[in-house]
Design a protein around this motif. Structure first.
Motif, short mmCIF file in Angstrom:
data_model
loop_
_atom_site.label_atom_id
_atom_site.label_comp_id
_atom_site.label_asym_id
_atom_site.label_seq_id
_atom_site.Cartn_x
_atom_site.Cartn_y
_atom_site.Cartn_z
N ARG A 137 48.76 35.20 36.53
CA ARG A 137 47.77 34.86 37.55
C ARG A 137 46.39 34.98 36.93
N ASN A 138 45.52 34.01 37.24
CA ASN A 138 44.11 34.04 36.89
C ASN A 138 43.33 34.02 38.19
N LEU A 139 42.66 35.12 38.49
CA LEU A 139 41.96 35.27 39.76
C LEU A 139 40.49 35.54 39.52
N ILE A 140 39.65 35.01 40.40
CA ILE A 140 38.22 35.26 40.32
C ILE A 140 37.70 35.62 41.70
N TYR A 141 36.87 36.63 41.73
CA TYR A 141 36.18 37.01 42.96
C TYR A 141 34.69 36.92 42.65
N ARG A 142 33.99 36.05 43.35
CA ARG A 142 32.55 35.89 43.18
C ARG A 142 31.87 36.73 44.27
N ARG A 143 31.31 37.84 43.84
CA ARG A 143 30.73 38.81 44.77
C ARG A 143 29.34 38.35 45.23
N ASN A 144 29.21 38.22 46.54
CA ASN A 144 27.96 37.84 47.17
C ASN A 144 28.02 38.40 48.59
N ALA A 145 26.98 39.14 49.00
CA ALA A 145 26.99 39.83 50.30
C ALA A 145 27.14 38.87 51.48
N SER A 146 26.83 37.61 51.31
CA SER A 146 26.91 36.64 52.40
C SER A 146 28.31 36.08 52.60
N PHE A 147 29.24 36.46 51.75
CA PHE A 147 30.59 35.91 51.82
C PHE A 147 31.62 37.04 51.90
N PRO A 148 32.88 36.70 52.23
CA PRO A 148 33.91 37.74 52.40
C PRO A 148 34.12 38.59 51.15
N ASN A 149 34.60 39.80 51.39
CA ASN A 149 34.94 40.72 50.30
C ASN A 149 36.19 40.25 49.56
N ALA A 150 36.43 40.86 48.43
CA ALA A 150 37.63 40.56 47.65
C ALA A 150 38.87 40.95 48.45
N PRO A 151 39.99 40.28 48.21
CA PRO A 151 41.25 40.68 48.86
C PRO A 151 41.60 42.13 48.50
N GLY A 152 42.30 42.78 49.41
CA GLY A 152 42.66 44.19 49.20
C GLY A 152 43.42 44.43 47.91
N SER A 153 44.34 43.54 47.58
CA SER A 153 45.13 43.74 46.36
C SER A 153 44.26 43.62 45.11
N PHE A 154 43.26 42.75 45.13
CA PHE A 154 42.32 42.61 44.02
C PHE A 154 41.57 43.93 43.84
N ASN A 155 41.08 44.49 44.95
CA ASN A 155 40.37 45.77 44.90
C ASN A 155 41.27 46.92 44.45
N GLN A 156 42.50 46.96 44.94
CA GLN A 156 43.41 48.04 44.57
C GLN A 156 43.68 48.06 43.07
N VAL A 157 43.91 46.90 42.49
CA VAL A 157 44.20 46.83 41.06
C VAL A 157 42.95 47.15 40.25
N SER A 158 41.79 46.61 40.65
CA SER A 158 40.57 46.90 39.89
C SER A 158 40.19 48.38 39.99
N GLU A 159 40.36 48.98 41.16
CA GLU A 159 40.08 50.42 41.31
C GLU A 159 41.02 51.26 40.45
N TYR A 160 42.29 50.86 40.39
CA TYR A 160 43.23 51.61 39.56
C TYR A 160 42.89 51.47 38.07
N LEU A 161 42.45 50.28 37.66
CA LEU A 161 42.03 50.10 36.27
C LEU A 161 40.85 51.02 35.95
N TRP A 162 39.88 51.11 36.85
CA TRP A 162 38.74 52.01 36.63
C TRP A 162 39.19 53.47 36.58
N TRP A 163 40.12 53.84 37.45
CA TRP A 163 40.64 55.21 37.42
C TRP A 163 41.32 55.49 36.08
N LEU A 164 42.09 54.52 35.60
CA LEU A 164 42.79 54.66 34.34
C LEU A 164 41.81 54.80 33.17
N VAL A 165 40.77 53.98 33.17
CA VAL A 165 39.74 54.07 32.12
C VAL A 165 39.10 55.46 32.14
#
Length: 169
Positions: free
Chosen positions: A136-164
């Motif tokens: 899978r190749n996924l992109i989330y373009r963060r902008n306050a005027s638009f919806p947040n990233a999907p929960g699964s995207f956030n869960q995986v990115s948060e876990y990667l940061w925790w791992l780092v």
């Protein structure tokens, strides 16, 4: 001294006899190290995290203005500082990351782009993942005027940061 040598010799002989009595039994071995079939590329405007072949790397990006001392709306150059380079992850960390990807539903998200449309300004957060033959190749373009990233995207990115963070300590 002679008693010590004699005791040592008797001990060595008893070990050899014991080893001959116990039949040799080879334990089953896994075909590969757990998690080596997992590849993740996670990039934000300020960081890059890569997990590949059981190793993790982390680079921090530092942006530089295009004109010294001048104002620039978009930095033209950046330099990368290596924070982690090829640090081995243990089997538990790799399996937990793999489980997080699968259980969060990252591989089954509808669509590949989230947040702001491509023509809008935003900070790109990219996850490229390959696990068990699925890519899978996924992109989330963060902008306050638009919806947040999907929960699964956030869960995986948060876990990667925790791992780092865990590996950096």
């Amino acid at each position: 001294m002679k008693k010590a040598v004699l005791l040592f010799a008797l001990f060595a002989v008893s070990l050899q006899l014991t080893a001959q009595v116990i039949p040799y039994q080879e334990l089953s071995r896994p075909e590969q190290k757990p998690g080596t079939d997992l590849k993740i590329y996670f990039e934000t405007p300020h960081d890059l995290i890569v997990v590949q072949d059981g190793y993790i790397s982390h680079q921090s990006k530092n942006y530089h203005e295009s004109t010294p001392g001048g104002y620039s709306a978009q930095p033209v150059q950046y330099s990368a500082q290596t924070v982690l380079e090829g640090i081995p992850l243990n089997g538990n960390q790799l399996l937990a990351l793999k489980d997080r990807i699968k259980n969060a539903g990252l591989l089954s998200l509808n669509g590949n782009a989230f947040g702001a449309p491509a023509h809008q300004n935003g900070e790109d957060h990219i996850i490229r993942v390959e696990v068990d033959g699925q890519k899978r190749n996924l992109i989330y373009r963060r902008n306050a005027s638009f919806p947040n990233a999907p929960g699964s995207f956030n869960q995986v990115s948060e876990y990667l940061w925790w791992l780092v963070t865990e590996v950096e300590q």
